[in-house]
Design a protein around this motif. Sequence first.
Motif, PDB file in Angstrom:
ATOM      1  N   VAL A 235     -66.974  24.265  12.900  1.00  0.00           N
ATOM      2  CA  VAL A 235     -66.952  23.211  12.033  1.00  0.00           C
ATOM      3  C   VAL A 235     -66.269  22.113  12.548  1.00  0.00           C
ATOM      4  O   VAL A 235     -66.436  20.745  12.195  1.00  0.00           O
ATOM      5  CB  VAL A 235     -66.327  23.743  10.680  1.00  0.00           C
ATOM      6  N   ALA A 236     -65.143  22.110  13.258  1.00  0.00           N
ATOM      7  CA  ALA A 236     -64.276  21.007  13.547  1.00  0.00           C
ATOM      8  C   ALA A 236     -65.185  20.087  14.564  1.00  0.00           C
ATOM      9  O   ALA A 236     -64.771  18.839  14.717  1.00  0.00           O
ATOM     10  CB  ALA A 236     -63.074  21.564  14.350  1.00  0.00           C
ATOM     11  N   GLY A 237     -65.952  20.839  15.300  1.00  0.00           N
ATOM     12  CA  GLY A 237     -66.740  20.142  16.169  1.00  0.00           C
ATOM     13  C   GLY A 237     -68.139  18.963  15.689  1.00  0.00           C
ATOM     14  O   GLY A 237     -68.811  18.274  16.186  1.00  0.00           O
ATOM     15  N   VAL A 238     -68.241  19.194  14.144  1.00  0.00           N
ATOM     16  CA  VAL A 238     -69.250  18.391  13.610  1.00  0.00           C
ATOM     17  C   VAL A 238     -68.827  17.007  12.900  1.00  0.00           C
ATOM     18  O   VAL A 238     -67.764  17.397  12.057  1.00  0.00           O
ATOM     19  CB  VAL A 238     -69.952  19.237  12.265  1.00  0.00           C
ATOM     20  N   GLU A 239     -69.252  16.002  13.254  1.00  0.00           N
ATOM     21  CA  GLU A 239     -68.842  14.642  12.985  1.00  0.00           C
ATOM     22  C   GLU A 239     -69.461  14.397  11.466  1.00  0.00           C
ATOM     23  O   GLU A 239     -68.776  13.832  10.487  1.00  0.00           O
ATOM     24  CB  GLU A 239     -69.111  13.807  13.898  1.00  0.00           C
ATOM     25  N   GLY A 251     -95.308  21.778   0.189  1.00  0.00           N
ATOM     26  CA  GLY A 251     -94.107  22.259  -0.279  1.00  0.00           C
ATOM     27  C   GLY A 251     -93.085  21.108  -0.074  1.00  0.00           C
ATOM     28  O   GLY A 251     -93.347  19.849  -0.216  1.00  0.00           O
ATOM     29  N   VAL A 252     -91.710  21.484   0.119  1.00  0.00           N
ATOM     30  CA  VAL A 252     -90.683  20.520   0.287  1.00  0.00           C
ATOM     31  C   VAL A 252     -90.284  20.751   1.799  1.00  0.00           C
ATOM     32  O   VAL A 252     -89.806  21.963   2.298  1.00  0.00           O
ATOM     33  CB  VAL A 252     -89.440  21.101  -0.573  1.00  0.00           C
ATOM     34  N   ARG A 253     -90.200  19.578   2.520  1.00  0.00           N
ATOM     35  CA  ARG A 253     -89.777  19.554   3.819  1.00  0.00           C
ATOM     36  C   ARG A 253     -88.580  19.060   3.875  1.00  0.00           C
ATOM     37  O   ARG A 253     -88.038  17.761   3.241  1.00  0.00           O
ATOM     38  CB  ARG A 253     -90.857  18.604   4.642  1.00  0.00           C
ATOM     39  N   ILE A 254     -87.540  19.605   4.812  1.00  0.00           N
ATOM     40  CA  ILE A 254     -86.070  18.987   5.021  1.00  0.00           C
ATOM     41  C   ILE A 254     -86.245  18.517   6.234  1.00  0.00           C
ATOM     42  O   ILE A 254     -86.457  19.306   7.443  1.00  0.00           O
ATOM     43  CB  ILE A 254     -85.153  20.223   4.870  1.00  0.00           C
ATOM     44  N   ASP A 255     -85.589  17.300   6.718  1.00  0.00           N
ATOM     45  CA  ASP A 255     -85.313  16.918   7.791  1.00  0.00           C
ATOM     46  C   ASP A 255     -83.898  16.569   7.857  1.00  0.00           C
ATOM     47  O   ASP A 255     -83.268  15.892   6.793  1.00  0.00           O
ATOM     48  CB  ASP A 255     -86.152  15.375   8.014  1.00  0.00           C
ATOM     49  N   ALA A 256     -83.155  16.986   8.922  1.00  0.00           N
ATOM     50  CA  ALA A 256     -81.811  17.024   8.872  1.00  0.00           C
ATOM     51  C   ALA A 256     -81.180  16.547  10.107  1.00  0.00           C
ATOM     52  O   ALA A 256     -81.933  16.773  11.317  1.00  0.00           O
ATOM     53  CB  ALA A 256     -80.954  18.261   8.698  1.00  0.00           C
ATOM     54  N   GLU A 257     -80.170  15.852  10.352  1.00  0.00           N
ATOM     55  CA  GLU A 257     -79.221  15.490  11.594  1.00  0.00           C
ATOM     56  C   GLU A 257     -77.968  16.130  11.531  1.00  0.00           C
ATOM     57  O   GLU A 257     -77.367  15.740  10.630  1.00  0.00           O
ATOM     58  CB  GLU A 257     -79.350  13.832  11.753  1.00  0.00           C
ATOM     59  N   ILE A 258     -77.472  16.626  12.553  1.00  0.00           N
ATOM     60  CA  ILE A 258     -76.227  17.219  12.415  1.00  0.00           C
ATOM     61  C   ILE A 258     -75.570  16.406  13.988  1.00  0.00           C
ATOM     62  O   ILE A 258     -76.158  16.812  15.051  1.00  0.00           O
ATOM     63  CB  ILE A 258     -76.011  18.738  12.981  1.00  0.00           C
ATOM     64  N   VAL A 259     -74.593  15.533  13.582  1.00  0.00           N
ATOM     65  CA  VAL A 259     -73.845  14.724  14.813  1.00  0.00           C
ATOM     66  C   VAL A 259     -72.683  15.452  15.276  1.00  0.00           C
ATOM     67  O   VAL A 259     -71.772  15.618  14.422  1.00  0.00           O
ATOM     68  CB  VAL A 259     -73.819  13.404  14.334  1.00  0.00           C
ATOM     69  N   GLY A 260     -72.744  15.808  16.514  1.00  0.00           N
ATOM     70  CA  GLY A 260     -71.232  16.455  17.003  1.00  0.00           C
ATOM     71  C   GLY A 260     -70.435  15.227  17.362  1.00  0.00           C
ATOM     72  O   GLY A 260     -70.492  14.301  17.679  1.00  0.00           O
ATOM     73  N   GLU A 267     -74.040  21.124  20.984  1.00  0.00           N
ATOM     74  CA  GLU A 267     -74.588  22.437  21.562  1.00  0.00           C
ATOM     75  C   GLU A 267     -74.324  23.708  20.856  1.00  0.00           C
ATOM     76  O   GLU A 267     -75.280  24.611  20.775  1.00  0.00           O
ATOM     77  CB  GLU A 267     -74.284  22.316  23.134  1.00  0.00           C
ATOM     78  N   ARG A 268     -72.864  23.805  20.680  1.00  0.00           N
ATOM     79  CA  ARG A 268     -72.533  25.046  19.950  1.00  0.00           C
ATOM     80  C   ARG A 268     -73.243  25.138  18.627  1.00  0.00           C
ATOM     81  O   ARG A 268     -73.804  25.991  17.926  1.00  0.00           O
ATOM     82  CB  ARG A 268     -71.065  24.826  19.737  1.00  0.00           C
ATOM     83  N   ALA A 269     -73.417  24.073  17.962  1.00  0.00           N
ATOM     84  CA  ALA A 269     -74.122  24.009  16.594  1.00  0.00           C
ATOM     85  C   ALA A 269     -75.430  24.276  16.665  1.00  0.00           C
ATOM     86  O   ALA A 269     -76.178  25.350  15.829  1.00  0.00           O
ATOM     87  CB  ALA A 269     -73.970  22.534  15.974  1.00  0.00           C
ATOM     88  N   ARG A 270     -76.146  23.750  17.827  1.00  0.00           N
ATOM     89  CA  ARG A 270     -77.645  24.226  17.947  1.00  0.00           C
ATOM     90  C   ARG A 270     -77.512  25.650  18.269  1.00  0.00           C
ATOM     91  O   ARG A 270     -78.564  26.542  17.664  1.00  0.00           O
ATOM     92  CB  ARG A 270     -78.256  23.280  18.971  1.00  0.00           C
ATOM     93  N   ARG A 271     -76.886  26.095  19.299  1.00  0.00           N
ATOM     94  CA  ARG A 271     -76.896  27.563  19.448  1.00  0.00           C
ATOM     95  C   ARG A 271     -76.927  28.489  18.195  1.00  0.00           C
ATOM     96  O   ARG A 271     -77.163  29.568  18.164  1.00  0.00           O
ATOM     97  CB  ARG A 271     -75.888  27.851  20.672  1.00  0.00           C
ATOM     98  N   THR A 300     -76.612  14.896  18.928  1.00  0.00           N
ATOM     99  CA  THR A 300     -77.652  15.061  17.790  1.00  0.00           C
ATOM    100  C   THR A 300     -78.276  16.284  17.712  1.00  0.00           C
ATOM    101  O   THR A 300     -78.907  16.437  18.947  1.00  0.00           O
ATOM    102  CB  THR A 300     -78.080  13.863  17.260  1.00  0.00           C
ATOM    103  N   VAL A 301     -78.249  16.922  16.659  1.00  0.00           N
ATOM    104  CA  VAL A 301     -79.050  18.148  16.629  1.00  0.00           C
ATOM    105  C   VAL A 301     -79.974  18.045  15.322  1.00  0.00           C
ATOM    106  O   VAL A 301     -79.593  17.499  14.321  1.00  0.00           O
ATOM    107  CB  VAL A 301     -78.363  19.603  16.196  1.00  0.00           C
TER     108      VAL A 301
END
Length: 322
Positions: A235-239, A251-260, A267-271, A300-301
């Motif tokens: 969690v601390a690595g997510v900006e 249906g419902v499509r979700i598009d998301a971006e996680i910025v580290g 990479e930790r978030a992706r894994r 970015t993931v």
Amino acid sequence: MRGAADRRAAAASAAALLALSLALPACGGAAPQRAGEGARGAESEAGARMVPRIEPADLLPADLDLVVRVDVARMRGGLGQAAADELARRALDDLPDEALKGALRRADVAWLGLRLADLEEGDRVVVLEGRMAGLTPDPGRWEEARARLGGVSIFDRRGAAALPRADVARIIALGDRAVALVSAVEVSSVARVLRDGPDERRGDPAAEGIVSVDLRGRRLPPHLARRFPSLGALVAGVERVRAVASLHDEGVRIDAEIVGVEAAAAERARRFLEVLRDNVEDVRYADLMKALSIEQVERTVRLRWLFPAPVVLALLSGRAPG
């Protein structure tokens, strides 16, 4: 063609229920109403300060790290007015305040700002933008406070000191176009925003889809970080996390971006997400998890996930997907 239309309607119904479930907890059990043009507003006060037009989302302070935007009008267009009214009726039956129910039904866009670490305590601001003329607060429960801005009306809850923390303590009306419902802890933060202007770092979900989310990363509370050190480091690595849910025939499509904060954190978030996706044992959810696409580009993931309409409806109704 009719099959596609039926799927779209089912997806719209599911998304509408989801958005209403997000918005309603923010209102509190004894939530208030909205001020209309007929009330004695700030514009009538001597010396009221005229400022550039205040946009509804500007009222959300930066200390609220999770902001959800719900495009109610787009849902209404996908569902039809009668179906949307029925969903609102089911969702609002337990709210005792008729004026608040009216404000929610008139909203075209709704923003819900929360402090994620204090989610249980109920620190939040709800902003509703739409056709709010004619909705006035009950003078037996609300008294008008002095507003220093022209076109802005402020009403404070009588006996606010004895209210539960999650209840709405202040109403701020921007003419007849928007209303903000502010919980007690956030009253001073929103007052500062009105005085000094919008916070630069406030949550700003994309004006796309039916539901969009903007979450700024913060560390876990110390007691949780000590108990779950691996999760705390993740969690601390997510900006920042930004996501959009949009309606499609399927249906419902979700598009998301996680910025580290750095590529290694991303990479930790992706894994972590890949492990969750690839190790679901329940066969009822296996196909759904396989539909989750995960890719990383530097810090970015990116995620893409399609929820078929029947699955979303089953989840929202409390049933396990069949």
